[in-house]
Design a protein around this motif. Sequence first.
Motif, PDB file in Angstrom:
ATOM      1  N   PHE A  76       0.843  -1.209   0.000  1.00 30.69           N
ATOM      2  CA  PHE A  76       0.000   0.000   0.000  1.00 30.69           C
ATOM      3  C   PHE A  76       0.873   1.253   0.000  1.00 30.69           C
ATOM      4  O   PHE A  76       0.566   2.236  -0.685  1.00 30.69           O
ATOM      5  CB  PHE A  76      -0.933   0.006   1.213  1.00 30.69           C
ATOM      6  CG  PHE A  76      -2.054  -1.006   1.137  1.00 30.69           C
ATOM      7  CD1 PHE A  76      -2.736  -1.235  -0.048  1.00 30.69           C
ATOM      8  CD2 PHE A  76      -2.437  -1.731   2.259  1.00 30.69           C
ATOM      9  CE1 PHE A  76      -3.765  -2.159  -0.125  1.00 30.69           C
ATOM     10  CE2 PHE A  76      -3.471  -2.657   2.193  1.00 30.69           C
ATOM     11  CZ  PHE A  76      -4.130  -2.868   1.004  1.00 30.69           C
ATOM     12  N   GLU A  77       1.974   1.224   0.745  1.00 26.34           N
ATOM     13  CA  GLU A  77       2.893   2.371   0.749  1.00 26.34           C
ATOM     14  C   GLU A  77       3.554   2.541  -0.616  1.00 26.34           C
ATOM     15  O   GLU A  77       3.706   3.681  -1.101  1.00 26.34           O
ATOM     16  CB  GLU A  77       3.962   2.177   1.829  1.00 26.34           C
ATOM     17  CG  GLU A  77       3.432   2.362   3.245  1.00 26.34           C
ATOM     18  CD  GLU A  77       4.516   2.204   4.297  1.00 26.34           C
ATOM     19  OE1 GLU A  77       4.551   3.002   5.239  1.00 26.34           O
ATOM     20  OE2 GLU A  77       5.320   1.250   4.175  1.00 26.34           O
ATOM     21  N   ALA A  85      -5.203   3.920  -1.550  1.00 32.85           N
ATOM     22  CA  ALA A  85      -3.886   3.474  -1.091  1.00 32.85           C
ATOM     23  C   ALA A  85      -3.522   4.130   0.241  1.00 32.85           C
ATOM     24  O   ALA A  85      -3.007   3.456   1.153  1.00 32.85           O
ATOM     25  CB  ALA A  85      -2.827   3.783  -2.148  1.00 32.85           C
ATOM     26  N   ARG A  86      -3.799   5.425   0.382  1.00 32.50           N
ATOM     27  CA  ARG A  86      -3.500   6.111   1.639  1.00 32.50           C
ATOM     28  C   ARG A  86      -4.402   5.590   2.761  1.00 32.50           C
ATOM     29  O   ARG A  86      -3.943   5.375   3.896  1.00 32.50           O
ATOM     30  CB  ARG A  86      -3.684   7.631   1.484  1.00 32.50           C
ATOM     31  CG  ARG A  86      -2.724   8.320   0.560  1.00 32.50           C
ATOM     32  CD  ARG A  86      -1.260   8.163   0.971  1.00 32.50           C
ATOM     33  NE  ARG A  86      -0.939   8.691   2.280  1.00 32.50           N
ATOM     34  CZ  ARG A  86      -0.492   9.921   2.524  1.00 32.50           C
ATOM     35  NH1 ARG A  86      -0.308  10.770   1.506  1.00 32.50           N
ATOM     36  NH2 ARG A  86      -0.177  10.310   3.755  1.00 32.50           N
ATOM     37  N   GLY A 119      -3.239   3.503   6.132  1.00 32.18           N
ATOM     38  CA  GLY A 119      -3.677   3.815   7.487  1.00 32.18           C
ATOM     39  C   GLY A 119      -4.244   2.599   8.203  1.00 32.18           C
ATOM     40  O   GLY A 119      -3.929   2.342   9.371  1.00 32.18           O
ATOM     41  N   ASP A 120      -5.062   1.824   7.511  1.00 26.51           N
ATOM     42  CA  ASP A 120      -5.649   0.627   8.131  1.00 26.51           C
ATOM     43  C   ASP A 120      -4.574  -0.370   8.549  1.00 26.51           C
ATOM     44  O   ASP A 120      -4.633  -0.966   9.636  1.00 26.51           O
ATOM     45  CB  ASP A 120      -6.613  -0.047   7.150  1.00 26.51           C
ATOM     46  CG  ASP A 120      -7.981   0.613   7.119  1.00 26.51           C
ATOM     47  OD1 ASP A 120      -8.238   1.505   7.963  1.00 26.51           O
ATOM     48  OD2 ASP A 120      -8.801   0.238   6.261  1.00 26.51           O
ATOM     49  N   ALA A 121      -3.587  -0.581   7.660  1.00 26.91           N
ATOM     50  CA  ALA A 121      -2.528  -1.534   7.983  1.00 26.91           C
ATOM     51  C   ALA A 121      -1.683  -1.038   9.155  1.00 26.91           C
ATOM     52  O   ALA A 121      -1.322  -1.818  10.056  1.00 26.91           O
ATOM     53  CB  ALA A 121      -1.649  -1.771   6.751  1.00 26.91           C
ATOM     54  N   ALA A 151      -1.042   5.849  11.233  1.00 27.22           N
ATOM     55  CA  ALA A 151      -2.382   5.639  10.685  1.00 27.22           C
ATOM     56  C   ALA A 151      -3.128   6.964  10.591  1.00 27.22           C
ATOM     57  O   ALA A 151      -3.750   7.280   9.567  1.00 27.22           O
ATOM     58  CB  ALA A 151      -3.149   4.649  11.552  1.00 27.22           C
ATOM     59  N   LEU A 152      -3.040   7.747  11.646  1.00 27.52           N
ATOM     60  CA  LEU A 152      -3.737   9.036  11.692  1.00 27.52           C
ATOM     61  C   LEU A 152      -3.264   9.954  10.580  1.00 27.52           C
ATOM     62  O   LEU A 152      -4.078  10.632   9.927  1.00 27.52           O
ATOM     63  CB  LEU A 152      -3.493   9.687  13.057  1.00 27.52           C
ATOM     64  CG  LEU A 152      -4.306  10.927  13.399  1.00 27.52           C
ATOM     65  CD1 LEU A 152      -5.799  10.635  13.365  1.00 27.52           C
ATOM     66  CD2 LEU A 152      -3.895  11.454  14.771  1.00 27.52           C
TER      67      LEU A 152
END
Length: 245
Positions: free
Chosen positions: A105-106, A121-122, A126-128, A138-139
């Motif tokens: 995702f990054e 993707a962002r 955050g979820d991961a 995440a924030l």
Amino acid sequence: EAILKIAELEIVQGQLTDAGETLTNFLSQFTNAISADIALLTAGELHLKDHAAQPSATNSLPAASAAFNQFLGTFTNSPLVGKAYLDRGWCEWLAGDTTNSLADFEAAAQRLPPSEDLAVARFKTGDAMFALTNYAGALENYRAVLDDFTNFPVVTAALGDRALYQSLRANLQLSNYDAASNDLARILNRFPASVLAPDSALLYGEGLAAATNALPARAVFQEFLAKFPGSRLRPEVEFAIARTY
């Protein structure tokens, strides 16, 4: 071009298996075609959609992962590399591989242009990070979804309430109750009809109560009952009020 059009029509008609076979045949016949990267990426995404429609099927998710692995190993200069990382990240996320999904995702977020895919993707970064207890990271990603895509109304409609809800969760984990309160106010103001609005109010109140702020928590719960009198969460809220005593 004709084969790709046939696959397109099959996808529109919901014939995902047939479309997948069409694309597989295309790739075996025209390995050096200019559009081979599009065909391979689409074939992988069809397997991914197949898994989403039939999670009990055992072969769709590995087939999707294999297609994205092949893509990333073959088409290193394709403009679709960012999308392939995003798709492979989804495969790993659905397989419970949080660490590798975060890396993909990054990678997707670094390569995708400003778009709905970049917002996803962002959000998934955050979820991961949240799942790996990196709440500050995440924030940051949830905030990016909220602040960097104002020119994409679809992103706000699809992810706005979710990004605020996840921001609220992250701030509660960080014991930042003022920021969590702001997140709740934004959800109630911007997305009052969202199914996450009452959930957010309950979550915030429970966060205050867990921090032994009984009186403020009780006020949040009582405001919840006034604002959402017919909510499915009403019994939980009434129980939470009782616990504040």
